[in-house]
Design a protein around this motif. Structure first.
Motif, PDB file in Angstrom:
ATOM      1  N   LEU A 205    -143.196  85.790   6.892  1.00  0.00           N
ATOM      2  CA  LEU A 205    -142.244  85.312   7.895  1.00  0.00           C
ATOM      3  C   LEU A 205    -141.005  86.203   7.967  1.00  0.00           C
ATOM      4  O   LEU A 205    -140.668  86.892   7.011  1.00  0.00           O
ATOM      5  CB  LEU A 205    -141.836  83.875   7.572  1.00  0.00           C
ATOM      6  CG  LEU A 205    -142.981  82.852   7.480  1.00  0.00           C
ATOM      7  CD1 LEU A 205    -142.459  81.508   7.014  1.00  0.00           C
ATOM      8  CD2 LEU A 205    -143.716  82.735   8.792  1.00  0.00           C
ATOM      9  N   THR A 206    -140.310  86.165   9.106  1.00  0.00           N
ATOM     10  CA  THR A 206    -139.100  86.971   9.287  1.00  0.00           C
ATOM     11  C   THR A 206    -137.882  86.362   8.598  1.00  0.00           C
ATOM     12  O   THR A 206    -136.896  87.051   8.386  1.00  0.00           O
ATOM     13  CB  THR A 206    -138.774  87.163  10.782  1.00  0.00           C
ATOM     14  OG1 THR A 206    -138.599  85.879  11.389  1.00  0.00           O
ATOM     15  CG2 THR A 206    -139.886  87.919  11.487  1.00  0.00           C
ATOM     16  N   VAL A 207    -137.943  85.075   8.268  1.00  0.00           N
ATOM     17  CA  VAL A 207    -136.869  84.443   7.489  1.00  0.00           C
ATOM     18  C   VAL A 207    -137.287  84.485   6.028  1.00  0.00           C
ATOM     19  O   VAL A 207    -138.474  84.403   5.722  1.00  0.00           O
ATOM     20  CB  VAL A 207    -136.594  82.991   7.955  1.00  0.00           C
ATOM     21  CG1 VAL A 207    -136.058  82.979   9.370  1.00  0.00           C
ATOM     22  CG2 VAL A 207    -137.826  82.125   7.859  1.00  0.00           C
ATOM     23  N   ASN A 208    -136.329  84.648   5.113  1.00  0.00           N
ATOM     24  CA  ASN A 208    -136.711  84.866   3.714  1.00  0.00           C
ATOM     25  C   ASN A 208    -136.805  83.599   2.863  1.00  0.00           C
ATOM     26  O   ASN A 208    -137.119  83.679   1.687  1.00  0.00           O
ATOM     27  CB  ASN A 208    -135.779  85.884   3.047  1.00  0.00           C
ATOM     28  CG  ASN A 208    -134.359  85.383   2.953  1.00  0.00           C
ATOM     29  OD1 ASN A 208    -134.040  84.309   3.439  1.00  0.00           O
ATOM     30  ND2 ASN A 208    -133.499  86.166   2.332  1.00  0.00           N
ATOM     31  N   ARG A 209    -136.557  82.426   3.468  1.00  0.00           N
ATOM     32  CA  ARG A 209    -136.676  81.189   2.710  1.00  0.00           C
ATOM     33  C   ARG A 209    -136.790  80.016   3.673  1.00  0.00           C
ATOM     34  O   ARG A 209    -136.572  80.171   4.885  1.00  0.00           O
ATOM     35  CB  ARG A 209    -135.479  80.978   1.789  1.00  0.00           C
ATOM     36  CG  ARG A 209    -134.166  80.835   2.518  1.00  0.00           C
ATOM     37  CD  ARG A 209    -132.980  80.711   1.556  1.00  0.00           C
ATOM     38  NE  ARG A 209    -131.739  80.751   2.278  1.00  0.00           N
ATOM     39  CZ  ARG A 209    -131.190  79.716   2.909  1.00  0.00           C
ATOM     40  NH1 ARG A 209    -131.793  78.547   2.896  1.00  0.00           N
ATOM     41  NH2 ARG A 209    -130.046  79.834   3.552  1.00  0.00           N
ATOM     42  N   GLY A 210    -137.139  78.863   3.108  1.00  0.00           N
ATOM     43  CA  GLY A 210    -137.248  77.656   3.914  1.00  0.00           C
ATOM     44  C   GLY A 210    -137.835  76.531   3.096  1.00  0.00           C
ATOM     45  O   GLY A 210    -137.904  76.596   1.863  1.00  0.00           O
ATOM     46  N   THR A 211    -138.271  75.509   3.781  1.00  0.00           N
ATOM     47  CA  THR A 211    -138.865  74.336   3.152  1.00  0.00           C
ATOM     48  C   THR A 211    -140.214  74.080   3.805  1.00  0.00           C
ATOM     49  O   THR A 211    -140.333  74.178   5.024  1.00  0.00           O
ATOM     50  CB  THR A 211    -137.960  73.101   3.350  1.00  0.00           C
ATOM     51  OG1 THR A 211    -136.664  73.391   2.832  1.00  0.00           O
ATOM     52  CG2 THR A 211    -138.517  71.879   2.655  1.00  0.00           C
ATOM     53  N   ILE A 212    -141.210  73.764   2.979  1.00  0.00           N
ATOM     54  CA  ILE A 212    -142.498  73.356   3.523  1.00  0.00           C
ATOM     55  C   ILE A 212    -142.668  71.870   3.270  1.00  0.00           C
ATOM     56  O   ILE A 212    -142.117  71.318   2.318  1.00  0.00           O
ATOM     57  CB  ILE A 212    -143.675  74.153   2.917  1.00  0.00           C
ATOM     58  CG1 ILE A 212    -143.650  74.135   1.387  1.00  0.00           C
ATOM     59  CG2 ILE A 212    -143.719  75.553   3.473  1.00  0.00           C
ATOM     60  CD1 ILE A 212    -144.852  74.781   0.730  1.00  0.00           C
ATOM     61  N   THR A 213    -143.413  71.240   4.153  1.00  0.00           N
ATOM     62  CA  THR A 213    -143.642  69.809   4.035  1.00  0.00           C
ATOM     63  C   THR A 213    -144.976  69.449   4.643  1.00  0.00           C
ATOM     64  O   THR A 213    -145.506  70.180   5.470  1.00  0.00           O
ATOM     65  CB  THR A 213    -142.496  69.006   4.707  1.00  0.00           C
ATOM     66  OG1 THR A 213    -142.702  67.622   4.497  1.00  0.00           O
ATOM     67  CG2 THR A 213    -142.389  69.291   6.172  1.00  0.00           C
TER      68      THR A 213
ATOM     69  N   PRO B  32    -134.214  77.981   7.631  1.00  0.00           N
ATOM     70  CA  PRO B  32    -132.832  77.693   7.225  1.00  0.00           C
ATOM     71  C   PRO B  32    -131.958  77.138   8.353  1.00  0.00           C
ATOM     72  O   PRO B  32    -131.033  76.376   8.088  1.00  0.00           O
ATOM     73  CB  PRO B  32    -132.311  79.048   6.743  1.00  0.00           C
ATOM     74  CG  PRO B  32    -133.533  79.779   6.302  1.00  0.00           C
ATOM     75  CD  PRO B  32    -134.614  79.342   7.258  1.00  0.00           C
ATOM     76  N   ASP B  33    -132.272  77.483   9.598  1.00  0.00           N
ATOM     77  CA  ASP B  33    -131.472  76.966  10.721  1.00  0.00           C
ATOM     78  C   ASP B  33    -131.889  75.560  11.145  1.00  0.00           C
ATOM     79  O   ASP B  33    -131.337  74.991  12.069  1.00  0.00           O
ATOM     80  CB  ASP B  33    -131.533  77.921  11.909  1.00  0.00           C
ATOM     81  CG  ASP B  33    -132.905  77.973  12.583  1.00  0.00           C
ATOM     82  OD1 ASP B  33    -133.848  77.289  12.121  1.00  0.00           O
ATOM     83  OD2 ASP B  33    -133.032  78.716  13.581  1.00  0.00           O
ATOM     84  N   GLY B  34    -132.900  74.993  10.441  1.00  0.00           N
ATOM     85  CA  GLY B  34    -133.350  73.632  10.734  1.00  0.00           C
ATOM     86  C   GLY B  34    -134.537  73.532  11.683  1.00  0.00           C
ATOM     87  O   GLY B  34    -135.077  72.447  11.874  1.00  0.00           O
ATOM     88  N   THR B  35    -134.942  74.644  12.269  1.00  0.00           N
ATOM     89  CA  THR B  35    -136.092  74.615  13.172  1.00  0.00           C
ATOM     90  C   THR B  35    -137.354  74.299  12.389  1.00  0.00           C
ATOM     91  O   THR B  35    -137.596  74.882  11.335  1.00  0.00           O
ATOM     92  CB  THR B  35    -136.257  75.972  13.900  1.00  0.00           C
ATOM     93  OG1 THR B  35    -135.046  76.292  14.573  1.00  0.00           O
ATOM     94  CG2 THR B  35    -137.413  75.927  14.886  1.00  0.00           C
ATOM     95  N   LYS B  36    -138.159  73.378  12.908  1.00  0.00           N
ATOM     96  CA  LYS B  36    -139.413  72.990  12.266  1.00  0.00           C
ATOM     97  C   LYS B  36    -140.566  73.668  13.002  1.00  0.00           C
ATOM     98  O   LYS B  36    -140.757  73.468  14.194  1.00  0.00           O
ATOM     99  CB  LYS B  36    -139.594  71.477  12.291  1.00  0.00           C
ATOM    100  CG  LYS B  36    -138.607  70.735  11.432  1.00  0.00           C
ATOM    101  CD  LYS B  36    -138.895  69.239  11.454  1.00  0.00           C
ATOM    102  CE  LYS B  36    -138.019  68.501  10.469  1.00  0.00           C
ATOM    103  NZ  LYS B  36    -138.400  67.078  10.393  1.00  0.00           N
TER     104      LYS B  36
END
Length: 120
Positions: free
Chosen positions: A48-56, A68-72
């Motif tokens: 991915l182009t973003v280096n971190r986030g949350t999976i669910t 990180p910007d909140g987009t799902k």
């Protein structure tokens, strides 16, 4: 039993039922089915182009990446049908020049596998 008492009993049980129904909605966002991830976990396989986030994993079996910007973003077909943002907008092209020519993306399987572990 007179009418006003019966009306109060029905209203009470209606509120109890409604409270249980609302509290069951918490399954969607519980910490147990969420996991913070970053590019270091996947090393050269990060896709991915973003280096971190949350999976669910959201019921019934929607695999979702939260940037990180909140987009799902939907990771699997189930999530795509539920209206999540298209992950292709942050999905990296395969760096191999032969594959890049034809528009192949990095494998998203490692991300899907990690998110699938959160489904119960």
């Amino acid at each position: 039993m007179n009418y006003p008492v019966r009306k109060k009993i029905v209203r009470f049980f209606g509120l109890v039922y409604f409270s249980f129904a609302i509290s069951s909605c918490g399954e969607i966002a519980t910490p147990a089915n969420r996991k913070e991830i970053d590019s270091a976990m996947f090393k050269e396989k990060w896709m991915l182009t973003v280096n971190r986030g949350t999976i669910t994993c959201e019921p019934p079996s929607a695999l979702v990446f939260i940037a990180p910007d909140g987009t799902k973003y939907g990771i699997n077909g189930t999530a795509d049908t539920m209206g999540y943002a298209d992950i292709r907008s942050i999905w990296i092209d395969d760096p191999n020049p032969e594959f890049k020519k034809i528009g192949t993306k990095m494998s998203i399987a490692p991300l899907m596998n990690e998110a699938r572990k959160l489904c119960k």
